[in-house]
Motif scaffolding. Structure first.
Motif, PDB file in Angstrom:
ATOM      1  N   ASN A   3    -115.793-101.044 -17.171  1.00 23.45           N
ATOM      2  CA  ASN A   3    -114.808-102.342 -17.326  1.00 23.45           C
ATOM      3  C   ASN A   3    -113.480-101.612 -16.843  1.00 23.45           C
ATOM      4  O   ASN A   3    -112.761-101.035 -17.811  1.00 23.45           O
ATOM      5  N   THR A   4    -112.953-101.949 -15.643  1.00 19.83           N
ATOM      6  CA  THR A   4    -111.627-101.165 -15.218  1.00 19.83           C
ATOM      7  C   THR A   4    -110.424-101.988 -16.065  1.00 19.83           C
ATOM      8  O   THR A   4    -108.974-101.562 -15.629  1.00 19.83           O
ATOM      9  N   SER A   5    -110.597-102.971 -16.683  1.00 17.97           N
ATOM     10  CA  SER A   5    -109.265-103.684 -17.138  1.00 17.97           C
ATOM     11  C   SER A   5    -109.176-103.384 -18.724  1.00 17.97           C
ATOM     12  O   SER A   5    -108.027-103.811 -19.068  1.00 17.97           O
ATOM     13  N   ASP A   6    -109.980-102.934 -19.600  1.00 16.08           N
ATOM     14  CA  ASP A   6    -109.617-102.459 -20.466  1.00 16.08           C
ATOM     15  C   ASP A   6    -110.438-101.204 -21.058  1.00 16.08           C
ATOM     16  O   ASP A   6    -111.720-101.015 -21.066  1.00 16.08           O
ATOM     17  N   PHE A   7    -109.764-100.104 -21.233  1.00 19.40           N
ATOM     18  CA  PHE A   7    -110.114 -98.784 -21.545  1.00 19.40           C
ATOM     19  C   PHE A   7    -109.193 -98.095 -22.556  1.00 19.40           C
ATOM     20  O   PHE A   7    -108.154 -98.489 -22.769  1.00 19.40           O
ATOM     21  N   GLU A   8    -109.576 -97.052 -23.108  1.00 16.38           N
ATOM     22  CA  GLU A   8    -108.803 -96.191 -23.958  1.00 16.38           C
ATOM     23  C   GLU A   8    -107.758 -95.647 -23.340  1.00 16.38           C
ATOM     24  O   GLU A   8    -108.102 -94.837 -22.043  1.00 16.38           O
ATOM     25  N   ILE A   9    -106.565 -95.588 -23.714  1.00 18.34           N
ATOM     26  CA  ILE A   9    -105.432 -94.671 -23.179  1.00 18.34           C
ATOM     27  C   ILE A   9    -104.899 -93.950 -24.105  1.00 18.34           C
ATOM     28  O   ILE A   9    -104.667 -94.273 -25.227  1.00 18.34           O
ATOM     29  N   PHE A  10    -104.657 -92.860 -23.679  1.00 20.75           N
ATOM     30  CA  PHE A  10    -104.244 -91.453 -24.876  1.00 20.75           C
ATOM     31  C   PHE A  10    -102.939 -91.045 -24.332  1.00 20.75           C
ATOM     32  O   PHE A  10    -102.797 -90.704 -23.046  1.00 20.75           O
ATOM     33  N   LEU A  11    -101.959 -91.268 -25.181  1.00 16.31           N
ATOM     34  CA  LEU A  11    -100.586 -90.502 -25.013  1.00 16.31           C
ATOM     35  C   LEU A  11    -100.422 -89.500 -25.789  1.00 16.31           C
ATOM     36  O   LEU A  11    -100.472 -89.705 -27.034  1.00 16.31           O
ATOM     37  N   ALA A  12    -100.039 -88.270 -25.251  1.00 15.80           N
ATOM     38  CA  ALA A  12     -99.958 -87.041 -25.752  1.00 15.80           C
ATOM     39  C   ALA A  12     -98.613 -86.881 -26.594  1.00 15.80           C
ATOM     40  O   ALA A  12     -97.588 -87.345 -26.012  1.00 15.80           O
ATOM     41  N   ALA A  13     -98.542 -86.402 -27.846  1.00 17.52           N
ATOM     42  CA  ALA A  13     -97.504 -86.027 -28.604  1.00 17.52           C
ATOM     43  C   ALA A  13     -97.423 -84.612 -29.156  1.00 17.52           C
ATOM     44  O   ALA A  13     -98.490 -84.055 -29.300  1.00 17.52           O
ATOM     45  N   ALA A  14     -96.366 -83.936 -29.257  1.00 17.85           N
ATOM     46  CA  ALA A  14     -96.364 -82.684 -30.133  1.00 17.85           C
ATOM     47  C   ALA A  14     -97.149 -83.160 -31.444  1.00 17.85           C
ATOM     48  O   ALA A  14     -96.716 -83.869 -32.071  1.00 17.85           O
ATOM     49  N   PRO A  15     -97.918 -82.109 -31.865  1.00 17.37           N
ATOM     50  CA  PRO A  15     -98.391 -82.169 -33.320  1.00 17.37           C
ATOM     51  C   PRO A  15     -97.249 -82.429 -34.262  1.00 17.37           C
ATOM     52  O   PRO A  15     -96.478 -81.495 -34.140  1.00 17.37           O
ATOM     53  N   LYS A  28     -93.103-101.267 -27.971  1.00 16.32           N
ATOM     54  CA  LYS A  28     -93.079-101.606 -26.777  1.00 16.32           C
ATOM     55  C   LYS A  28     -94.205-102.556 -26.206  1.00 16.32           C
ATOM     56  O   LYS A  28     -94.385-102.721 -25.117  1.00 16.32           O
ATOM     57  N   GLY A  29     -94.807-103.127 -27.241  1.00 17.61           N
ATOM     58  CA  GLY A  29     -95.739-104.151 -26.933  1.00 17.61           C
ATOM     59  C   GLY A  29     -97.188-103.746 -26.550  1.00 17.61           C
ATOM     60  O   GLY A  29     -98.055-104.464 -25.820  1.00 17.61           O
ATOM     61  N   PHE A  30     -97.486-102.403 -26.556  1.00 19.33           N
ATOM     62  CA  PHE A  30     -98.913-102.037 -26.469  1.00 19.33           C
ATOM     63  C   PHE A  30     -99.909-102.287 -27.759  1.00 19.33           C
ATOM     64  O   PHE A  30     -99.532-102.584 -28.819  1.00 19.33           O
ATOM     65  N   LYS A  31    -101.132-102.681 -27.133  1.00 21.19           N
ATOM     66  CA  LYS A  31    -102.138-103.133 -28.041  1.00 21.19           C
ATOM     67  C   LYS A  31    -102.641-102.290 -29.118  1.00 21.19           C
ATOM     68  O   LYS A  31    -103.120-101.089 -28.808  1.00 21.19           O
ATOM     69  N   GLN A  32    -102.566-102.523 -30.551  1.00 21.04           N
ATOM     70  CA  GLN A  32    -103.103-101.788 -31.831  1.00 21.04           C
ATOM     71  C   GLN A  32    -102.955-100.448 -31.424  1.00 21.04           C
ATOM     72  O   GLN A  32    -103.937 -99.553 -31.515  1.00 21.04           O
ATOM     73  N   PRO A  33    -101.838 -99.738 -31.180  1.00 19.95           N
ATOM     74  CA  PRO A  33    -101.641 -98.183 -31.063  1.00 19.95           C
ATOM     75  C   PRO A  33    -102.148 -97.439 -32.367  1.00 19.95           C
ATOM     76  O   PRO A  33    -101.766 -97.908 -33.514  1.00 19.95           O
ATOM     77  N   LYS A  34    -102.750 -96.282 -32.154  1.00 22.35           N
ATOM     78  CA  LYS A  34    -103.200 -95.541 -33.585  1.00 22.35           C
ATOM     79  C   LYS A  34    -103.096 -94.151 -33.291  1.00 22.35           C
ATOM     80  O   LYS A  34    -103.233 -93.812 -32.119  1.00 22.35           O
ATOM     81  N   PRO A  35    -102.351 -93.424 -34.352  1.00 24.14           N
ATOM     82  CA  PRO A  35    -101.976 -92.272 -34.292  1.00 24.14           C
ATOM     83  C   PRO A  35    -103.315 -91.387 -34.575  1.00 24.14           C
ATOM     84  O   PRO A  35    -104.221 -91.625 -35.058  1.00 24.14           O
ATOM     85  N   VAL A  36    -103.656 -90.343 -33.459  1.00 22.83           N
ATOM     86  CA  VAL A  36    -104.852 -89.616 -33.618  1.00 22.83           C
ATOM     87  C   VAL A  36    -104.452 -88.026 -33.477  1.00 22.83           C
ATOM     88  O   VAL A  36    -103.163 -87.707 -32.871  1.00 22.83           O
ATOM     89  N   PRO A  37    -105.049 -86.935 -33.863  1.00 23.03           N
ATOM     90  CA  PRO A  37    -104.375 -85.614 -33.521  1.00 23.03           C
ATOM     91  C   PRO A  37    -103.998 -85.561 -32.193  1.00 23.03           C
ATOM     92  O   PRO A  37    -104.720 -85.621 -31.019  1.00 23.03           O
ATOM     93  N   GLY A  38    -102.832 -84.892 -32.232  1.00 24.84           N
ATOM     94  CA  GLY A  38    -102.220 -84.720 -30.802  1.00 24.84           C
ATOM     95  C   GLY A  38    -101.749 -85.940 -29.886  1.00 24.84           C
ATOM     96  O   GLY A  38    -101.195 -85.819 -28.644  1.00 24.84           O
ATOM     97  N   GLY A  39    -101.625 -87.178 -30.375  1.00 20.42           N
ATOM     98  CA  GLY A  39    -101.067 -88.099 -29.653  1.00 20.42           C
ATOM     99  C   GLY A  39    -101.362 -89.538 -30.386  1.00 20.42           C
ATOM    100  O   GLY A  39    -101.499 -89.877 -31.471  1.00 20.42           O
ATOM    101  N   VAL A  40    -101.549 -90.764 -29.427  1.00 19.78           N
ATOM    102  CA  VAL A  40    -101.705 -91.892 -30.052  1.00 19.78           C
ATOM    103  C   VAL A  40    -102.685 -92.690 -28.949  1.00 19.78           C
ATOM    104  O   VAL A  40    -102.687 -92.335 -27.586  1.00 19.78           O
ATOM    105  N   VAL A  41    -103.547 -93.459 -29.552  1.00 22.17           N
ATOM    106  CA  VAL A  41    -104.515 -94.230 -28.541  1.00 22.17           C
ATOM    107  C   VAL A  41    -104.023 -95.573 -28.522  1.00 22.17           C
ATOM    108  O   VAL A  41    -103.906 -96.242 -29.665  1.00 22.17           O
TER     109      VAL A  41
END
Length: 371
Positions: A3-15, A28-41
């Motif tokens: 499915n190319t219309s819905d997949f996981e997107i990972f945004l990296a952040a400093a730990p 900024k209106g992104f769907k259900q962002p969740k913090p994970v080690p090293g960034g946000v999905v």
């Protein structure tokens, strides 16, 4: 990823900054962002990937997670890698490279893992392999689970595209924006940096206030992917969100070269008319006329033994100036030594998590409005 219309997107952040980035991504209106080690999905399709690169200030890079599967030996990795829908993501005429990492897995040799993925892409898609390629496929094998992503950013996102001049030990724009957010800055109040260096905090604050997209002046690796739609991207970039800020942004530094650099950088970023830079020492720092706002500062750190003693007087002087002249202003101070931060005598709240920065670990020390 079929499915190319819905997949996981990972945004990296400093730990240490993952929750702050998560708050930004959510705002900024992104769907259900969740913090994970090293960034946000978050989840979405390619338009969300482009938007994340264009809009999000605090992310270091944006990865599109295109597949994941279990693999316990190289032959299995090889077999599964050939079933990844490469042609929906990569172009056969565009060079690529692979970066792999392994941890806690039966496949433990990252070089061998990278090689299997490279061969699979070359043989199924025909794309050329190149060490200099801008398109990077990132493979992480953790506890026998292989996650395949594409780095959609290319150059790290702190490279906004306007900064030709930087001074020693600059703070990255991505980190500066998250520290501003942690200080409660939303663009509606003045900001002053009395040790502004090449102007990062002040330019970032002015851009936030002017609602300028951080990625407006640069190119991204996703422009070279099979999923790229140039017309849709141009439409997205053409949306004007700009507004005239209600406040102004002030930087000073004792070094004339730093002030010249800051002015040139602000000019290139398109925020020169909302910023003021002047050469001044810490003891000459004065609040501008008008309502109080935020003082944010990244003073020199003691990275070598013996530096701490030399730097204490500077931190003390900074604290005295802020305490005596900046009533009603809040302070954000970046320091790698709690002792130095406390030498200012400022009434800090409990500090944020330590964050890696230039080989050191720094924390943001914040105050409420000064009495």
């Amino acid at each position: 990823m079929t499915n190319t219309s819905d997949f996981e997107i990972f945004l990296a952040a400093a730990p240490g900054l993952e929750p702050v980035l998560c708050a930004e991504v959510g705002s900024k209106g992104f769907k259900q962002p969740k913090p994970v080690p090293g960034g946000v999905v978050t989840r979405g399709g390619w338009p969300e990937v482009w938007r994340a690169n264009l809009w999000v200030r605090g992310a270091g890079r944006v990865l599109a997670r295109i597949d994941s599967f279990r693999a316990v030996h190289l032959a299995q990795l090889d077999d599964r890698a050939r079933r990844v829908p490469w042609s929906s993501v990569l172009r056969p005429d565009t060079p690529f490279r692979v970066e792999a990492s392994c941890s806690g897995s039966r496949i433990y040799h990252s070089g061998a893992a990278a090689q299997r993925i490279e061969t699979a892409i070359r043989e199924t898609l025909g794309a050329p392999l190149s060490e200099e390629a801008e398109v990077t496929v990132m493979v992480r094998i953790e506890n026998d689970l292989c996650t395949v992503s594409v780095d959609t950013s290319g150059e790290p996102l702190h490279k906004r595209g306007y900064k030709e001049a930087i001074n020693a030990a600059p703070i990255r724009e991505t980190m500066a924006s998250l520290f501003l957010r942690q200080c409660g800055f939303d663009g509606s109040e003045p900001v002053l940096d009395p040790m502004c260096g090449s102007g990062t905090f002040i330019i970032e604050a002015a851009e936030i206030a002017a609602r300028l997209n951080p990625g407006r002046a640069r190119h991204f690796a996703f422009e070279k992917l099979a999923s790229f739609d140039a017309e849709a991207w141009e439409r997205m970039r053409a949306v004007k969100s700009m507004r005239v800020p209600a406040a102004r942004f002030y930087g000073s530094d004792r070094d004339a070269g730093a002030i010249a650099m800051s002015r040139a950088n602000a000019e290139r970023a398109g925020v020169a008319e909302y910023t003021e830079f002047r050469q001044a020492t810490i003891s000459e720092a004065q609040p501008p006329a008008g309502p109080p706002g935020l003082v944010i500062v990244n003073p020199p750190y003691g990275s070598r033994i013996g530096d701490k003693g030399k730097l204490s007087p500077l931190y003390r002087a900074l604290g005295q100036v802020l305490t005596s002249r900046f009533t009603g202003w809040r302070v954000g101070l970046v320091a790698n030594e709690p002792k130095l931060a406390h030498a200012t005598g400022l009434p800090f709240l409990s500090p944020g998590a330590p964050v890696p920065h230039g080989g050191l670990r720094v924390s943001l020390f914040r105050t409420g409005p000064l009495p």
